[in-house]
Design an enzyme around this catalytic site. Structure first.
Site, mmCIF file in Angstrom:
data_model
loop_
_atom_site.group_PDB
_atom_site.id
_atom_site.type_symbol
_atom_site.label_atom_id
_atom_site.label_comp_id
_atom_site.label_asym_id
_atom_site.label_seq_id
_atom_site.Cartn_x
_atom_site.Cartn_y
_atom_site.Cartn_z
ATOM 1 N N HIS A 122 0.818 -1.212 0.000
ATOM 2 C CA HIS A 122 0.000 0.000 0.000
ATOM 3 C C HIS A 122 0.858 1.271 0.000
ATOM 4 O O HIS A 122 0.350 2.355 -0.271
ATOM 5 C CB HIS A 122 -0.982 0.002 1.185
ATOM 6 C CG HIS A 122 -0.351 0.268 2.526
ATOM 7 N ND1 HIS A 122 -0.038 -0.726 3.413
ATOM 8 C CD2 HIS A 122 0.018 1.424 3.134
ATOM 9 C CE1 HIS A 122 0.487 -0.213 4.504
ATOM 10 N NE2 HIS A 122 0.522 1.105 4.365
ATOM 11 N N ASP A 152 0.008 -7.692 1.394
ATOM 12 C CA ASP A 152 0.392 -6.281 1.471
ATOM 13 C C ASP A 152 1.900 -6.118 1.549
ATOM 14 O O ASP A 152 2.416 -5.333 2.352
ATOM 15 C CB ASP A 152 -0.288 -5.600 2.663
ATOM 16 C CG ASP A 152 -0.165 -4.069 2.593
ATOM 17 O OD1 ASP A 152 0.087 -3.546 1.487
ATOM 18 O OD2 ASP A 152 -0.293 -3.408 3.635
ATOM 19 N N SER A 226 4.813 2.341 8.010
ATOM 20 C CA SER A 226 4.454 1.201 7.175
ATOM 21 C C SER A 226 5.647 0.767 6.329
ATOM 22 O O SER A 226 6.279 1.579 5.660
ATOM 23 C CB SER A 226 3.286 1.557 6.255
ATOM 24 O OG SER A 226 2.106 1.746 6.982
#
Length: 393
Positions: A122, A152, A226
């Site tokens: 993402h 992901d 992230s």
């Protein structure tokens, strides 16, 4: 007689009580076995076990291999009809409309000295340019090797000399209560290290990814973290930071275990994608209501709620309403567990499927297929609006 009892009653009662106390306190005096009572008590001189007063060694070991990412995306807006009009086209050619550049910040972990990095899908999805900034101040543009939306994860490649590489730990040995450090680039302020503990392992059914097996930690994971590193107290990589629980909650972050992340990365490097087995079914764990509707004696198994057209399951003869009992002699008790079992199989492998159909046992043989990309998977055939799906394989 009454006078004698009054005279000797109290001494006799006191004597009986004393005798009872002696029997209770010293049973061996009257030939009875001594009562054993065991208590667990720490010795006064036993050494205390304590963690280090500083995690600077762990941070300095891992931090050089954690990079900051800046992904840019240029929205491609459809041109207005007037822009193609011959009368106005020269004007638009000289003064092209300015597109607003979308910027995404994140982190990545340098996995090898050859320049392979792991991050989140993402963070890099649909990016036109991915700039990697190392802790030593160097910057370069990364090449996207491949991505896996199901977990992901994404793999990047950079070409620089003398690259640091993180030490890879063992996520399967992580225990609740272990110290964990999250390293990344939160909010774009620069590399940051936060500390916490492992709060849980094996978290799933969060609705974040198709394949979920998260490490939960209370080490602060914020926007920009992230794709960064979750390391143990010795600076070894145990997870890729991925998500936080929204809604104002604090201390609940999730990381992808490095064992799973390594499997994904190695498959992407070798094949350009993750090779996963696929049956093409939607399943739901049997509830008491479903057990009653299918006249099942117990609630063991999962029910097929949908079958993909012309998928491996349909070609094997599976039908909506079949109750899956076993896959290759492994009990099918949980949809996600069975999905992972199928995913670990190689396309082309045969799989024995044991089901219950209309109350009668049935054995089928299927051929594992290759799981199609997420965005091209055909929708399943729903069989009931009341079934909430929690797994697909």
């Amino acid at each position: 007689m009454l006078k004698a009892l009054r005279s000797y009653g109290w001494p006799i009662a006191v004597g009986i009580l004393l005798a009872a106390l002696v029997v209770i306190r010293f049973p061996e005096w009257v030939g009875l076995p001594k009562q054993q009572v065991h208590f667990e008590q720490t010795a006064a001189t036993s050494p205390r076990t304590q963690g280090p007063v500083s995690y600077a060694d762990a941070a300095s070991k891992a931090a050089p291999a954690v990079a900051s990412l800046r992904s840019t995306k240029h929205p491609k807006k459809p041109s207005a009809p007037i822009q193609n009009d011959p009368l106005f086209k020269p004007y638009f050619d000289k003064n092209p409309p300015k597109n607003n550049e979308e910027l995404s910040l994140g982190s990545a972990v340098i996995m090898s000295h050859e320049g392979y990095l792991l991050t989140n899908n993402h963070v890099t999805s649909d990016a036109d340019t991915i700039v990697v900034a190392l802790q030593d101040g160097r910057q370069t543009v990364a090449t996207l090797i491949g991505s896996d939306p199901d977990t992901d994860l994404a793999v990047l490649k950079i070409d620089l000399d003398s690259l640091p590489a993180i030490s890879i730990g063992h996520s399967e040995g992580v225990r609740i209560g272990d110290v964990a450090l999250a390293i990344g680039n939160p909010f774009g302020v620069g590399q940051t290290v936060t500390m916490g503990i492992i709060s849980a392992t094996g978290r799933n059914q969060l609705g974040l990814n198709t394949y979920e097996d998260f490490i939960q930690t209370d080490a602060a994971i914020n926007l920009g973290n992230s794709g960064g590193a979750l390391v143990d107290a010795n600076g070894n990589l145990i997870g890729i930071n991925t998500a936080i629980l929204s809604g104002g909650s604090q201390g609940i972050g999730f990381a992808i275990p490095i064992k799973l992340a390594m499997e994904v990365m190695q498959s992407i490097i070798a094949h350009g994608q993750v090779i996963r087995g696929w049956l093409g079914v939607e399943v739901e764990r049997i509830s008491p209501e479903l057990a009653a509707s299918f006249n099942l004696p117990n609630q063991d198994g999962i029910v097929v709620s949908g079958v993909y057209p012309d998928g491996p399951a349909q070609r094997a003869g599976l039908q909506p309403g079949d109750v899956l009992l076993k896959l290759d002699n492994e009990p099918a008790l949980d949809g996600r567990q069975s999905m992972n079992q199928v995913a670990r199989s190689r396309p082309g492998d045969k799989i024995l499927i044991e089901v219950l159909r209309n109350g009668k046992p049935l054995k089928l043989t299927g051929i594992i297929g290759l799981r199609p990309p997420v965005d091209t998977s055909p929708p399943p055939e729903p069989t009931s609006d009341s079934i909430q799906k929690n797994g697909a394989s």
